[in-house]
Design a protein around this motif. Structure first.
Motif, mmCIF file in Angstrom:
data_model
loop_
_atom_site.group_PDB
_atom_site.id
_atom_site.type_symbol
_atom_site.label_atom_id
_atom_site.label_comp_id
_atom_site.label_asym_id
_atom_site.label_seq_id
_atom_site.Cartn_x
_atom_site.Cartn_y
_atom_site.Cartn_z
ATOM 1 N N ASN A 16 -0.733 9.601 6.516
ATOM 2 C CA ASN A 16 -1.579 9.059 5.739
ATOM 3 C C ASN A 16 -1.306 7.855 5.306
ATOM 4 O OD1 ASN A 16 -3.282 8.303 3.345
ATOM 5 N ND2 ASN A 16 -3.728 10.387 2.709
ATOM 6 N N ARG A 17 -1.833 6.775 6.068
ATOM 7 C CA ARG A 17 -1.838 5.497 5.694
ATOM 8 C C ARG A 17 -3.001 4.987 4.831
ATOM 9 N NH1 ARG A 17 0.233 2.681 10.841
ATOM 10 N NH2 ARG A 17 1.955 3.759 11.491
ATOM 11 N N ASN A 18 -3.832 5.854 4.765
ATOM 12 C CA ASN A 18 -5.237 5.384 3.727
ATOM 13 C C ASN A 18 -4.908 4.868 2.506
ATOM 14 O OD1 ASN A 18 -6.340 6.771 6.045
ATOM 15 N ND2 ASN A 18 -7.090 8.258 4.796
ATOM 16 N N THR A 19 -3.865 5.233 1.949
ATOM 17 C CA THR A 19 -3.482 4.823 0.335
ATOM 18 C C THR A 19 -2.898 3.265 0.597
ATOM 19 O OG1 THR A 19 -3.068 6.866 -0.323
ATOM 20 C CG2 THR A 19 -1.942 5.204 -1.293
ATOM 21 N N GLU A 20 -2.121 3.130 1.661
ATOM 22 C CA GLU A 20 -1.490 1.797 1.842
ATOM 23 C C GLU A 20 -2.787 0.613 2.337
ATOM 24 O OE1 GLU A 20 1.809 -0.033 5.072
ATOM 25 O OE2 GLU A 20 2.131 1.952 4.410
ATOM 26 N N SER A 21 -3.704 1.406 3.016
ATOM 27 C CA SER A 21 -4.832 0.493 3.242
ATOM 28 C C SER A 21 -5.584 -0.120 2.119
ATOM 29 C CB SER A 21 -5.657 0.994 4.318
ATOM 30 O OG SER A 21 -4.961 1.190 5.654
ATOM 31 N N LEU A 22 -5.851 1.205 1.210
ATOM 32 C CA LEU A 22 -6.430 0.987 -0.090
ATOM 33 C C LEU A 22 -5.819 -0.059 -1.001
ATOM 34 C CD1 LEU A 22 -8.870 1.883 -1.987
ATOM 35 C CD2 LEU A 22 -7.451 3.879 -2.781
ATOM 36 N N VAL A 23 -4.665 0.102 -1.182
ATOM 37 C CA VAL A 23 -3.812 -0.670 -2.044
ATOM 38 C C VAL A 23 -3.858 -2.126 -1.521
ATOM 39 C CG1 VAL A 23 -1.337 -1.475 -2.923
ATOM 40 C CG2 VAL A 23 -2.204 1.071 -2.980
ATOM 41 N N VAL A 24 -3.736 -2.348 -0.352
ATOM 42 C CA VAL A 24 -3.875 -3.835 0.458
ATOM 43 C C VAL A 24 -5.187 -4.274 0.224
ATOM 44 C CG1 VAL A 24 -4.113 -3.537 2.817
ATOM 45 C CG2 VAL A 24 -2.735 -5.444 1.816
ATOM 46 N N HIS A 25 -6.305 -3.352 0.360
ATOM 47 C CA HIS A 25 -7.757 -3.952 0.389
ATOM 48 C C HIS A 25 -7.840 -4.410 -1.113
ATOM 49 C CE1 HIS A 25 -11.974 -3.153 1.513
ATOM 50 N NE2 HIS A 25 -12.411 -3.107 -0.046
ATOM 51 N N GLU A 26 -7.693 -3.535 -2.050
ATOM 52 C CA GLU A 26 -8.286 -3.938 -3.209
ATOM 53 C C GLU A 26 -7.378 -5.287 -3.971
ATOM 54 O OE1 GLU A 26 -10.726 -2.572 -4.498
ATOM 55 O OE2 GLU A 26 -10.547 -1.042 -3.134
#
Length: 879
Positions: free
Chosen positions: A301-311
């Motif tokens: 699950n890299r969705n969290t990493e993506s979400l953190v860098v997105h915000e």
């Protein structure tokens, strides 16, 4: 925030504008808002608060005698300007203040509004335990984007007004309050505490935030600035695992954007029941607590990493540089989504970034083909929230990548840095980005924006290849199939310069002989590309290339920088060589798709080898999907080997692909995997759904159905855990048994209130799927249940209900969707419900005849497959 026009014929695409859409413009400004100060006291058990909102305004015109503020469902108690009480009118949506003295340029006004709020429906959310969910935390949090700040304080609520802000809030101990900027004071007040926050850089009202809860606070830092993670107590380890890369990300983006992180701190607060993935409030991002990963979830699950860098990227694109109007939201959402690609490139590899971008493009293309087509910049809509779709996130990301490909890395970052530096603490529109690019690089990219930003769509290329051995000429024919063949189609054409590469794989041919400079980016250990750039601007064009030797494969749009779809019509030998040797992973995926269309044993062999050997897991994921589409029994043998892949994403894809192969063998394999288990939650979830799909397709065996239902029931009873991923898989498995009353009864149990939220939402959606094969009596039970659920006010429940109803094939679903659309307070739910209504109407129209045809066709396909597999085997033996 993370994550959803007038051309009448719209090329067969549904229009974006729904009835009631109209042009939206920012209102005229009476003056510049300089500062907003909220002083509030919360009464959490009563879901209410009271206090005052003070606004300092610098008028820019003389003689204004009335000010109009946005304020929805607030109890306005009094209004003063410079300590003098004023007359006001309030209609529940706008507060109109009659000024006792008209404005003078340069003479500031201090507007003070005393007000209170009970049980607000939006803007600010009170979360607390109840008898159904006794373990829920007590929290209060706000969500302003797009125009919801007006539901929690009176304001000029549009993004074009930037001001400093301040929040002082009284909360009961032991709760803490977090807001924008820096904490300048805390005072004890009996059994309460007053927190006082000050944001000294200007920002719009939609980015003002408040988050209150009994949080664990984890402290980190970047260059002396506090970087803080707030989570529910007991989840500290998950917080570090999920957000621990933040300081490195701040460093990375500060360098890329050429502007040091601009705010005094960076806080990330994980809250319960959040209605988005994340929200980039200035210096204080709110995230859903569902993004917190445990050890096992972090496997795939890299969705969290993506979400953190997105915000985080939004702190520059959105918060430092603010959009002037919602219609330009792609500037910030596209860059925040592109920062996910950039971070993937930085942290993993160039190839993984290319695959990430490919997935973004695919999500946009799916919205474009199945939902609607629209220009990325449009100010015609019903509510601004409708713009938050895949056109501004995923397509926006692809557009930034195309700008980068046009300019090259060095000039691209120069342009981005110029844009950020020139517009820091100001508002921008799309034209400002174009101007910054021209100022920094001298390049005018209006041609690209005209094609991809200001109109809808993208090119759909069909590429054919043939070789003339006598003349040593390669012929490439490119067709833009999105354009009609008549005169009228020309407005849908794209005019692009596209690199076409010819690949040579024999090690004995030295690159110098090919006239190819050895470009390390374009070569795999055994592959060189000879590249020509052609201008593609007509519906159909043929290009001829003189080459010394016949190429092994052809790479259309080398590097795959353009947003497009591609269908390759090459001979099988060239496709196989491309799948094996093209250095670009996207080209290898296109080759896999084209091979699948060819079918046959040779394609299966090539795909099976790729599933085993391709160096990039993303390509293996896609190859598994393709293998399952070839209706030969041999496809199964190639696929099953993929279950041993070390990469959990690949194993998940293989399991999902097995759902296409509904045989006793595939059943046995998936059943074995379920019994043995897998390190990944997602692989187990996929297996739980797929076993249902396979077993329900072979319903002659009643005993098998009972066995699988029992197994899925066991999973529901025993496998509770992280975000209910595994149990939601079992729910999806049950929904595959469309004619089973036992499966339906089990599902209805899990829609009850008190069932953990993620599982309950998955079950609500599943009711739509299982409904299509149920008896009339059971169909009524499902409709009753959904009608009752539609009355719940929680956003995510309403979305799930709309999704369930949209899958149904009965006119009664339309009635429930209509009342949901009329009653909801949320623009996204309203839009979803209306789109699902047309889906149901389509389902009803054609469904019965279609279903019979489909069943007959499936039977024929099954018999045909058995015959073909036998034939292929015989042929192979005879060779």
């Amino acid at each position: 925030m993370s994550k959803s026009y007038f051309d009448t014929d719209n090329n067969g695409h549904k229009p974006f504008e729904l009835p009631g859409a109209r042009p939206h413009y920012n209102p005229d400004r009476p003056g510049q808002v300089e500062h907003i100060f909220l002083d509030l006291s919360l009464d959490i058990p009563k879901q209410s608060y009271q206090g005052s909102c003070s606004i300092r305004l610098l008028p820019i015109r003389n003689g204004i005698d009335r000010l109009t503020l946005d304020a929805v469902n607030l109890n306005i108690e009094s209004v003063q300007v410079d300590d003098v009480p004023q007359n006001f009118d309030y209609d529940g949506e706008q507060l109109s203040i009659q000024l006792s003295e008209t404005t003078q340029i340069g003479k500031r006004l201090l507007i003070a509004i005393a007000y209170s709020v009970e049980k607000p429906q939006r803007g600010i959310y009170f979360i607390q335990p109840d008898k159904h969910y006794p373990n829920k935390p007590t929290q209060v949090w706000t969500q302003g984007e797009d125009e919801d700040s007006r539901f929690w304080f009176p304001c000029f609520d549009y993004p074009g007004q930037l001001s400093t802000s301040e929040i002082r809030v009284r909360v009961p101990n032991p709760l803490v309050a977090i807001s924008n900027g820096e904490l300048i004071d805390t005072t004890e007040d009996g059994d309460c505490k007053i927190y006082h926050w000050l944001q000294q850089q200007v920002h719009p009202t939609y980015l003002m935030t408040l988050a209150v809860g009994d949080f664990a606070e984890i402290q980190d830092e970047w260059k002396g600035k506090p970087v803080t993670y707030y989570v529910e107590k007991g989840r500290e380890e998950d917080a570090k695992r999920s957000m621990g890369k933040t300081p490195r990300m701040i460093e990375f983006l500060s360098q890329k954007y050429g502007y040091s992180y601009p705010f005094p701190k960076y806080a990330q607060v994980c809250v319960d029941d959040f209605i988005f993935g994340g929200m980039e409030n200035t210096s204080t991002t709110l995230l859903t607590d569902r993004c917190l990963l445990d050890e096992r979830a972090a496997l795939d699950n890299r969705n969290t990493e993506s979400l953190v860098v997105h915000e985080l990227a939004h702190q520059w694109f959105g918060d430092l540089v603010v959009i002037k109007h919602w219609s330009h939201a792609w500037i910030k959402e596209g860059m925040a989504s592109y920062s996910e690609v950039m971070w993937t490139e930085q942290e993993y590899s160039l190839e993984e970034a290319a695959y990430y971008r490919f997935l973004e493009a695919r999500r946009y293309i799916s919205e474009d083909s199945s939902r609607y087509r629209r220009p990325m910049v449009t100010h015609i809509y019903r509510e601004a929230i409708e713009l938050y779709d895949r056109h501004i996130y995923e397509k926006g990301s692809c557009v930034y990548h195309m700008i980068r490909a046009q300019l090259g890395d060095e000039l691209f970052w120069q342009a981005i840095q110029t844009f950020v530096q020139d517009n820091a603490h100001k508002t921008v529109e799309t034209i400002d980005l174009l101007r910054a690019i021209e100022k920094a690089t001298g390049h005018n990219l209006l041609f690209l924006f005209d094609q991809y930003v200001y109109r809808g769509g993208h090119p759909d290329f069909k590429v054919a290849y043939s070789w003339d051995g006598d003349a040593k000429l390669a012929k490439i024919t490119v067709t833009q199939t999105q354009a009609a063949e008549d005169k009228n189609g020309s407005k849908d054409l794209f005019d692009l310069k596209i690199p076409i590469g010819f690949g040579y794989t024999q090690p004995e041919v030295r690159s110098e002989e090919l006239g190819v400079k050895n470009n390390p980016q374009l070569t795999t250990p055994n592959s060189q590309l000879k590249t020509f750039v052609v201008r593609v601007n007509e519906r159909e064009q043929s290009f001829y290339f003189p080459l010394e030797n016949k190429p092994q494969y052809i790479s259309f749009d080398v590097e795959n920088n353009y947003l497009k779809t591609v269908t390759l019509e090459y001979p099988i030998a060239e496709l196989k060589a491309q799948l094996e040797s093209d250095p670009n992973p996207i080209s290898r995926i296109y080759a896999a798709e084209a091979l699948t269309k060819k079918g046959g044993l040779e394609a299966i062999k090539a795909l099976s080898a790729s599933l085993k050997n391709d160096p990039l897991w993303g390509v293996r994921v896609e190859v598994a999907k393709q293998l399952a589409k070839i209706n030969l029994d041999q496809a199964f043998d190639g696929l099953v080997l993929g279950l041993k892949d070390k990469n959990a994403y690949v194993r998940r894809s293989v399991v999902e692909a097995l759902a296409q192969i509904k045989t006793a063998e595939s059943y046995k394999v998936v059943r074995g995997l379920l019994q043995k288990g897998d390190p990944s939650y997602y692989v187990e979830a996929a297996a739980s759904r797929v076993i249902g799909a396979i077993a329900s397709a072979n319903l002659e065996e009643k005993s098998k159905e009972d066995k699988v239902l029992k197994q899925l029931k066991g999973i529901l009873e025993e496998k509770a855990g992280w975000n209910e991923v595994v149990r939601s898989g079992a729910i999806a498995g049950l929904a595959e048994f469309k004619t089973s009353e036992a499966a339906l009864n089990l599902l209805l149990e899990y829609t009850k209130i008190g069932v953990p939220q993620p599982l309950r939402l998955a079950t609500i959606r599943a009711l739509g799927k299982i409904s299509v094969g149920q008896s009339p009596v059971n169909l009524e039970r499902i409709l009753e249940k959904l009608a009752e659920l539609a009355k719940e006010t929680f956003f995510l429940t309403q979305v799930a209900v709309a999704a369930a109803l949209g899958q149904m094939e009965t006119p009664k679903a339309v009635g429930i969707l209509r009342s949901l659309a009329e009653q909801t307070a949320d623009g996204r739910v309203r839009r979803n419900a209306e789109e699902e209504i047309s889906r149901v109407q389509k389902n009803i129209g054609s469904e019965k005849t279609l279903r019979q045809l489909r069943e007959d066709f499936d039977q024929l396909k099954q018999q045909n497959q058995e015959l073909r597999s036998r034939l292929e085997n015989l042929e192979a033996k005879s060779k």
